[in-house]
Design a protein around this motif. Sequence first.
Motif, PDB file in Angstrom:
ATOM      1  N   UNK A 155       0.861  -1.170   0.000  1.00  0.00           N
ATOM      2  CA  UNK A 155       0.000   0.000   0.000  1.00  0.00           C
ATOM      3  C   UNK A 155       0.900   1.223   0.000  1.00  0.00           C
ATOM      4  N   UNK A 156       0.498   2.240  -0.728  1.00  0.00           N
ATOM      5  CA  UNK A 156       1.279   3.471  -0.749  1.00  0.00           C
ATOM      6  C   UNK A 156       0.689   4.459   0.231  1.00  0.00           C
ATOM      7  N   UNK A 157       1.566   5.117   0.966  1.00  0.00           N
ATOM      8  CA  UNK A 157       1.139   6.092   1.960  1.00  0.00           C
ATOM      9  C   UNK A 157       1.750   7.444   1.632  1.00  0.00           C
ATOM     10  N   UNK A 158       0.991   8.483   1.874  1.00  0.00           N
ATOM     11  CA  UNK A 158       1.475   9.857   1.740  1.00  0.00           C
ATOM     12  C   UNK A 158       2.058  10.284   3.082  1.00  0.00           C
ATOM     13  N   UNK A 159       3.229  10.875   3.028  1.00  0.00           N
ATOM     14  CA  UNK A 159       3.878  11.350   4.248  1.00  0.00           C
ATOM     15  C   UNK A 159       4.008  12.861   4.153  1.00  0.00           C
ATOM     16  N   UNK A 160       3.552  13.531   5.211  1.00  0.00           N
ATOM     17  CA  UNK A 160       3.618  14.994   5.306  1.00  0.00           C
ATOM     18  C   UNK A 160       4.444  15.340   6.537  1.00  0.00           C
ATOM     19  N   UNK A 161       5.085  16.474   6.485  1.00  0.00           N
ATOM     20  CA  UNK A 161       5.718  16.981   7.707  1.00  0.00           C
ATOM     21  C   UNK A 161       5.743  18.499   7.668  1.00  0.00           C
ATOM     22  N   UNK A 162       5.125  19.091   8.659  1.00  0.00           N
ATOM     23  CA  UNK A 162       5.229  20.532   8.845  1.00  0.00           C
ATOM     24  C   UNK A 162       6.487  20.788   9.653  1.00  0.00           C
ATOM     25  N   UNK A 163       7.108  21.912   9.430  1.00  0.00           N
ATOM     26  CA  UNK A 163       8.347  22.232  10.139  1.00  0.00           C
ATOM     27  C   UNK A 163       8.138  22.139  11.649  1.00  0.00           C
ATOM     28  N   UNK A 164       9.033  21.426  12.301  1.00  0.00           N
ATOM     29  CA  UNK A 164       8.984  21.291  13.755  1.00  0.00           C
ATOM     30  C   UNK A 164       7.950  20.306  14.272  1.00  0.00           C
TER      31      UNK A 164
ATOM     32  N   UNK B  25       5.964  16.161  13.901  1.00  0.00           N
ATOM     33  CA  UNK B  25       6.154  14.756  13.522  1.00  0.00           C
ATOM     34  C   UNK B  25       5.700  14.558  12.071  1.00  0.00           C
ATOM     35  N   UNK B  26       6.063  13.429  11.517  1.00  0.00           N
ATOM     36  CA  UNK B  26       5.593  13.060  10.182  1.00  0.00           C
ATOM     37  C   UNK B  26       4.162  12.546  10.306  1.00  0.00           C
ATOM     38  N   UNK B  27       3.306  12.969   9.402  1.00  0.00           N
ATOM     39  CA  UNK B  27       1.949  12.439   9.321  1.00  0.00           C
ATOM     40  C   UNK B  27       1.881  11.464   8.161  1.00  0.00           C
ATOM     41  N   UNK B  28       1.223  10.340   8.370  1.00  0.00           N
ATOM     42  CA  UNK B  28       1.153   9.285   7.357  1.00  0.00           C
ATOM     43  C   UNK B  28      -0.321   8.974   7.098  1.00  0.00           C
ATOM     44  N   UNK B  29      -0.716   8.977   5.823  1.00  0.00           N
ATOM     45  CA  UNK B  29      -2.085   8.609   5.466  1.00  0.00           C
ATOM     46  C   UNK B  29      -2.075   7.738   4.220  1.00  0.00           C
ATOM     47  N   UNK B  30      -3.063   6.881   4.119  1.00  0.00           N
ATOM     48  CA  UNK B  30      -3.155   5.932   3.016  1.00  0.00           C
ATOM     49  C   UNK B  30      -4.287   6.335   2.077  1.00  0.00           C
ATOM     50  N   UNK B  31      -3.976   6.756   0.853  1.00  0.00           N
ATOM     51  CA  UNK B  31      -5.030   7.149  -0.091  1.00  0.00           C
ATOM     52  C   UNK B  31      -6.041   6.036  -0.379  1.00  0.00           C
ATOM     53  N   UNK B  32      -5.613   4.773  -0.319  1.00  0.00           N
ATOM     54  CA  UNK B  32      -6.520   3.661  -0.593  1.00  0.00           C
ATOM     55  C   UNK B  32      -7.321   3.222   0.624  1.00  0.00           C
ATOM     56  N   UNK B  33      -7.002   3.782   1.797  1.00  0.00           N
ATOM     57  CA  UNK B  33      -7.657   3.362   3.037  1.00  0.00           C
ATOM     58  C   UNK B  33      -8.095   4.588   3.829  1.00  0.00           C
TER      59      UNK B  33
ATOM     60  N   UNK C  35      -4.877  -2.768  -3.409  1.00  0.00           N
ATOM     61  CA  UNK C  35      -4.063  -1.551  -3.413  1.00  0.00           C
ATOM     62  C   UNK C  35      -3.810  -1.120  -4.854  1.00  0.00           C
ATOM     63  N   UNK C  36      -3.824   0.188  -5.062  1.00  0.00           N
ATOM     64  CA  UNK C  36      -3.506   0.710  -6.395  1.00  0.00           C
ATOM     65  C   UNK C  36      -2.003   0.683  -6.625  1.00  0.00           C
ATOM     66  N   UNK C  37      -1.625   0.662  -7.874  1.00  0.00           N
ATOM     67  CA  UNK C  37      -0.200   0.703  -8.235  1.00  0.00           C
ATOM     68  C   UNK C  37       0.328   2.117  -8.006  1.00  0.00           C
TER      69      UNK C  37
ATOM     70  N   UNK D 105       5.491  13.176   0.299  1.00  0.00           N
ATOM     71  CA  UNK D 105       6.154  12.136  -0.498  1.00  0.00           C
ATOM     72  C   UNK D 105       5.485  10.802  -0.212  1.00  0.00           C
ATOM     73  N   UNK D 106       5.695   9.852  -1.115  1.00  0.00           N
ATOM     74  CA  UNK D 106       5.086   8.531  -1.002  1.00  0.00           C
ATOM     75  C   UNK D 106       6.076   7.526  -0.428  1.00  0.00           C
ATOM     76  N   UNK D 107       5.552   6.607   0.365  1.00  0.00           N
ATOM     77  CA  UNK D 107       6.337   5.451   0.789  1.00  0.00           C
ATOM     78  C   UNK D 107       5.514   4.200   0.490  1.00  0.00           C
ATOM     79  N   UNK D 108       6.189   3.114   0.174  1.00  0.00           N
ATOM     80  CA  UNK D 108       5.528   1.832  -0.036  1.00  0.00           C
ATOM     81  C   UNK D 108       5.533   1.090   1.293  1.00  0.00           C
ATOM     82  N   UNK D 109       4.351   0.676   1.723  1.00  0.00           N
ATOM     83  CA  UNK D 109       4.213  -0.004   3.015  1.00  0.00           C
ATOM     84  C   UNK D 109       3.738  -1.430   2.756  1.00  0.00           C
TER      85      UNK D 109
END
Length: 131
Positions: A4-13, A15-23, A56-58, A77-81
Motif C-alpha cells: 500500500x502506498x502512503x502519503x507522508x507529510x511533515x510541517x516544520x517542527x 512529527x511526520x503524518x502518514x495517510x493511506x489514499x486507498x484506506x 491496493x492501487x499501483x 512524499x510517497x512510501x511503499x508499506x
Amino acid sequence: MQLYFALVHQDEGSAFGIQFPDLPGCFAAADSEEDLITNAQEALALYLEDEAAPQARSVIEINNDPEVKAELAKGAFLIAVPWLTLSGRTKKANITLDGGLLDAIDEAAKARKLTRSAYLADLARRDLNAA
C-alpha cells in the motif's frame, strides 16, 4: 505480500503524518524517518484487523490521483508499506546454514533473550518490510 502506498507529510517542527489514499481513515505519525514504515505498518495492521483488504492501487495509479498529486506538489512524499498477512499458526521448517553463521545467530538471539526461531522470524519480517 501486498504493498500500500502512503502519503507522508511533515510541517516544520512537527512529527511526520502518514495517510493511506486507498484506506480512508487509516493514518499514523512518526517522530523520525526511521519509524515511518514501522508506524505505518502498525496502523495498516490495526485498520485491516477485521476487514477484508481492498486491492491496493499501483504507484502509477496513486501518482495519477488528483488529490495525491496536489499533496505531492505541497511537499508530501510517497512510501511503499508492505502488508504481511500472518496466519497465526506456526510451521516447522528444516533449514541448513553454515555452522559459524548458526553460532552467531544463536549468540545474537540469546543476547536479545529470544529463541533462534523468534530471532530469525523477526529478521525475516523486518527484511520483508523493508523490501
